[in-house]
Design a protein around this motif. Structure first.
Motif, PDB file in Angstrom:
ATOM      1  N   PRO A  11       0.756  -1.335   0.091  1.00 15.47           N
ATOM      2  CA  PRO A  11      -0.048  -0.101  -0.120  1.00 15.47           C
ATOM      3  C   PRO A  11       0.831   1.153   0.113  1.00 15.47           C
ATOM      4  CG  PRO A  11       0.026  -1.173   2.235  1.00 15.47           C
ATOM      5  CD  PRO A  11       1.022  -1.794   1.085  1.00 15.47           C
ATOM      6  N   VAL A  12       0.665   2.006  -0.932  1.00 13.79           N
ATOM      7  CA  VAL A  12       1.403   3.293  -0.898  1.00 13.79           C
ATOM      8  C   VAL A  12       0.512   4.628  -1.127  1.00 13.79           C
ATOM      9  CG1 VAL A  12       2.936   4.756  -2.592  1.00 13.79           C
ATOM     10  CG2 VAL A  12       3.279   2.366  -2.410  1.00 13.79           C
ATOM     11  N   VAL A  13       1.002   5.856  -0.461  1.00 11.88           N
ATOM     12  CA  VAL A  13       0.020   6.846  -0.379  1.00 11.88           C
ATOM     13  C   VAL A  13       0.622   7.755  -1.589  1.00 11.88           C
ATOM     14  CG1 VAL A  13      -0.572   8.893   0.707  1.00 11.88           C
ATOM     15  CG2 VAL A  13      -0.492   6.616   2.092  1.00 11.88           C
ATOM     16  N   ARG A  14       0.009   8.125  -2.320  1.00 14.11           N
ATOM     17  CA  ARG A  14       0.301   9.063  -3.537  1.00 14.11           C
ATOM     18  C   ARG A  14      -0.160  10.449  -3.230  1.00 14.11           C
ATOM     19  NH1 ARG A  14      -0.374   6.950  -9.407  1.00 14.11           N
ATOM     20  NH2 ARG A  14      -2.606   7.172  -8.453  1.00 14.11           N
ATOM     21  N   VAL A  15       0.369  11.578  -3.174  1.00 17.79           N
ATOM     22  CA  VAL A  15      -0.085  12.901  -3.235  1.00 17.79           C
ATOM     23  C   VAL A  15       0.206  13.529  -4.471  1.00 17.79           C
ATOM     24  CG1 VAL A  15      -0.152  15.028  -1.791  1.00 17.79           C
ATOM     25  CG2 VAL A  15      -0.082  13.104  -0.666  1.00 17.79           C
ATOM     26  N   ALA A  16      -0.613  14.340  -5.142  1.00 20.38           N
ATOM     27  CA  ALA A  16      -0.474  14.788  -6.437  1.00 20.38           C
ATOM     28  C   ALA A  16      -0.891  16.148  -6.380  1.00 20.38           C
ATOM     29  CB  ALA A  16      -1.142  14.007  -7.575  1.00 20.38           C
ATOM     30  N   ILE A  17      -0.142  17.180  -6.974  1.00 20.95           N
ATOM     31  CA  ILE A  17      -0.305  18.617  -7.085  1.00 20.95           C
ATOM     32  C   ILE A  17      -0.452  18.938  -8.526  1.00 20.95           C
ATOM     33  CG2 ILE A  17       0.251  20.868  -6.060  1.00 20.95           C
ATOM     34  CD1 ILE A  17       2.141  19.666  -4.171  1.00 20.95           C
ATOM     35  N   SER A  18      -1.579  19.334  -9.092  1.00 18.88           N
ATOM     36  CA  SER A  18      -1.535  19.921 -10.227  1.00 18.88           C
ATOM     37  C   SER A  18      -1.515  21.636  -9.999  1.00 18.88           C
ATOM     38  CB  SER A  18      -3.011  19.679 -10.816  1.00 18.88           C
ATOM     39  OG  SER A  18      -3.135  18.407 -10.954  1.00 18.88           O
ATOM     40  N   ALA A  19      -0.672  21.920 -10.847  1.00 17.45           N
ATOM     41  CA  ALA A  19      -0.364  23.550 -10.740  1.00 17.45           C
ATOM     42  C   ALA A  19      -0.295  24.060 -12.297  1.00 17.45           C
ATOM     43  CB  ALA A  19       0.839  23.795  -9.933  1.00 17.45           C
ATOM     44  N   HIS A  20       0.076  25.381 -12.154  1.00 18.40           N
ATOM     45  CA  HIS A  20      -0.009  26.391 -13.500  1.00 18.40           C
ATOM     46  C   HIS A  20       1.013  27.201 -13.161  1.00 18.40           C
ATOM     47  CE1 HIS A  20      -1.426  28.723 -16.939  1.00 18.40           C
ATOM     48  NE2 HIS A  20      -1.452  29.945 -16.041  1.00 18.40           N
ATOM     49  N   MET A  21       1.928  27.305 -14.326  1.00 18.50           N
ATOM     50  CA  MET A  21       3.025  28.362 -14.054  1.00 18.50           C
ATOM     51  C   MET A  21       3.059  29.051 -15.414  1.00 18.50           C
ATOM     52  SD  MET A  21       5.879  28.945 -12.695  1.00 18.50           S
ATOM     53  CE  MET A  21       6.980  30.449 -13.167  1.00 18.50           C
ATOM     54  N   PRO A  22       2.774  30.566 -14.862  1.00 17.73           N
ATOM     55  CA  PRO A  22       2.783  31.485 -16.009  1.00 17.73           C
ATOM     56  C   PRO A  22       4.166  31.750 -16.628  1.00 17.73           C
ATOM     57  CG  PRO A  22       1.727  32.525 -13.929  1.00 17.73           C
ATOM     58  CD  PRO A  22       2.378  30.886 -13.500  1.00 17.73           C
ATOM     59  N   ALA A  23       3.950  32.141 -18.020  1.00 18.83           N
ATOM     60  CA  ALA A  23       5.243  32.348 -18.805  1.00 18.83           C
ATOM     61  C   ALA A  23       6.099  33.672 -18.358  1.00 18.83           C
ATOM     62  CB  ALA A  23       4.656  32.259 -20.271  1.00 18.83           C
ATOM     63  N   LEU A  24       5.370  34.691 -17.999  1.00 18.53           N
ATOM     64  CA  LEU A  24       5.775  35.961 -17.660  1.00 18.53           C
ATOM     65  C   LEU A  24       6.067  36.172 -16.094  1.00 18.53           C
ATOM     66  CD1 LEU A  24       4.247  38.304 -20.443  1.00 18.53           C
ATOM     67  CD2 LEU A  24       6.482  37.136 -20.438  1.00 18.53           C
ATOM     68  N   GLY A  25       6.994  35.587 -15.434  1.00 23.78           N
ATOM     69  CA  GLY A  25       7.028  35.815 -13.965  1.00 23.78           C
ATOM     70  C   GLY A  25       5.814  35.278 -13.330  1.00 23.78           C
ATOM     71  N   LEU A  26       4.891  35.817 -12.607  1.00 22.67           N
ATOM     72  CA  LEU A  26       4.077  35.171 -11.933  1.00 22.67           C
ATOM     73  C   LEU A  26       2.589  35.633 -12.765  1.00 22.67           C
ATOM     74  CD1 LEU A  26       5.235  35.501  -8.099  1.00 22.67           C
ATOM     75  CD2 LEU A  26       5.260  33.433  -9.883  1.00 22.67           C
ATOM     76  N   TRP A  27       2.652  36.141 -13.589  1.00 18.90           N
ATOM     77  CA  TRP A  27       1.519  36.656 -14.107  1.00 18.90           C
ATOM     78  C   TRP A  27       1.209  36.062 -15.792  1.00 18.90           C
ATOM     79  CZ3 TRP A  27       4.869  39.525 -11.707  1.00 18.90           C
ATOM     80  CH2 TRP A  27       4.673  40.071 -10.411  1.00 18.90           C
ATOM     81  N   GLY A  28       0.217  36.171 -16.196  1.00 18.21           N
ATOM     82  CA  GLY A  28      -0.098  35.765 -17.634  1.00 18.21           C
ATOM     83  C   GLY A  28      -0.364  34.242 -17.985  1.00 18.21           C
ATOM     84  N   PRO A  29      -0.504  33.990 -19.469  1.00 16.24           N
ATOM     85  CA  PRO A  29      -0.621  32.513 -19.708  1.00 16.24           C
ATOM     86  C   PRO A  29       0.396  31.809 -19.437  1.00 16.24           C
ATOM     87  CG  PRO A  29      -0.477  33.858 -21.591  1.00 16.24           C
ATOM     88  CD  PRO A  29      -0.369  35.129 -20.416  1.00 16.24           C
ATOM     89  N   GLY A  30       0.197  30.465 -19.364  1.00 20.71           N
ATOM     90  CA  GLY A  30       1.546  29.739 -19.084  1.00 20.71           C
ATOM     91  C   GLY A  30       1.130  28.181 -19.481  1.00 20.71           C
ATOM     92  N   ILE A  31       1.847  27.426 -18.687  1.00 17.96           N
ATOM     93  CA  ILE A  31       1.840  25.806 -18.840  1.00 17.96           C
ATOM     94  C   ILE A  31       1.400  25.319 -17.554  1.00 17.96           C
ATOM     95  CG2 ILE A  31       3.636  25.770 -20.461  1.00 17.96           C
ATOM     96  CD1 ILE A  31       5.290  24.533 -18.150  1.00 17.96           C
ATOM     97  N   ASP A  32       0.661  24.245 -17.716  1.00 23.18           N
ATOM     98  CA  ASP A  32       0.132  23.491 -16.532  1.00 23.18           C
ATOM     99  C   ASP A  32       1.058  22.170 -16.398  1.00 23.18           C
ATOM    100  OD1 ASP A  32      -2.207  25.027 -16.422  1.00 23.18           O
ATOM    101  OD2 ASP A  32      -3.251  23.752 -17.897  1.00 23.18           O
TER     102      ASP A  32
END
Length: 125
Positions: A91-112
């Motif tokens: 038995p294994v515990v798996r913790v997953a985080i889904s996040a979004h990284m903007p392309a310009l610093g901490l603002w704007g469109p980016g990648i998931d």
């Protein structure tokens, strides 16, 4: 000498057109690596927290959220999930985080992107 007047300004502009975007790109890659490594460490810590005997997977998700909240802006985190899975009979515990990284610093469109942390669940056997 007279024909070279103002050449330093032109040289500065030509060099800065190349150097400034290169410098900003390096900063952005560094920011992405920092965020990814911070979230990976938080997911791993949350998985280890939930893997302790008599703890639930929800405790691991809550612990992960607490660790990430102090470091990463809430707008960047899409979800934190924890589940117990079976890996080669363990038995294994798996913790997953889904996040979004903007392309310009901490603002704007980016990648998931997503990161995971794993830990073997303690059993009472």
């Amino acid at each position: 000498m007279r024909g070279e007047r103002g050449a330093a300004v032109v040289d500065f502009v030509l060099v800065s057109v190349v150097v400034v975007p290169l410098f900003l790109g390096i900063l952005q890659v560094g920011l992405f690596l920092y965020l990814r490594n911070t979230m990976t460490a938080a997911a791993s810590e949350g998985a280890h927290y939930a893997a302790v005997l008599n703890r639930d997977t929800a405790d691991g998700a809550d612990r992960t959220r607490q660790l990430v909240d102090g470091v990463v802006r809430d707008e960047l985190i899409e979800s934190v999930t924890a589940e117990e899975v079976d890996l080669d009979g363990q038995p294994v515990v798996r913790v997953a985080i889904s996040a979004h990284m903007p392309a310009l610093g901490l603002w704007g469109p980016g990648i998931d992107f997503s990161v995971e942390g794993h830990a073997i669940k303690e059993t009472g056997e």
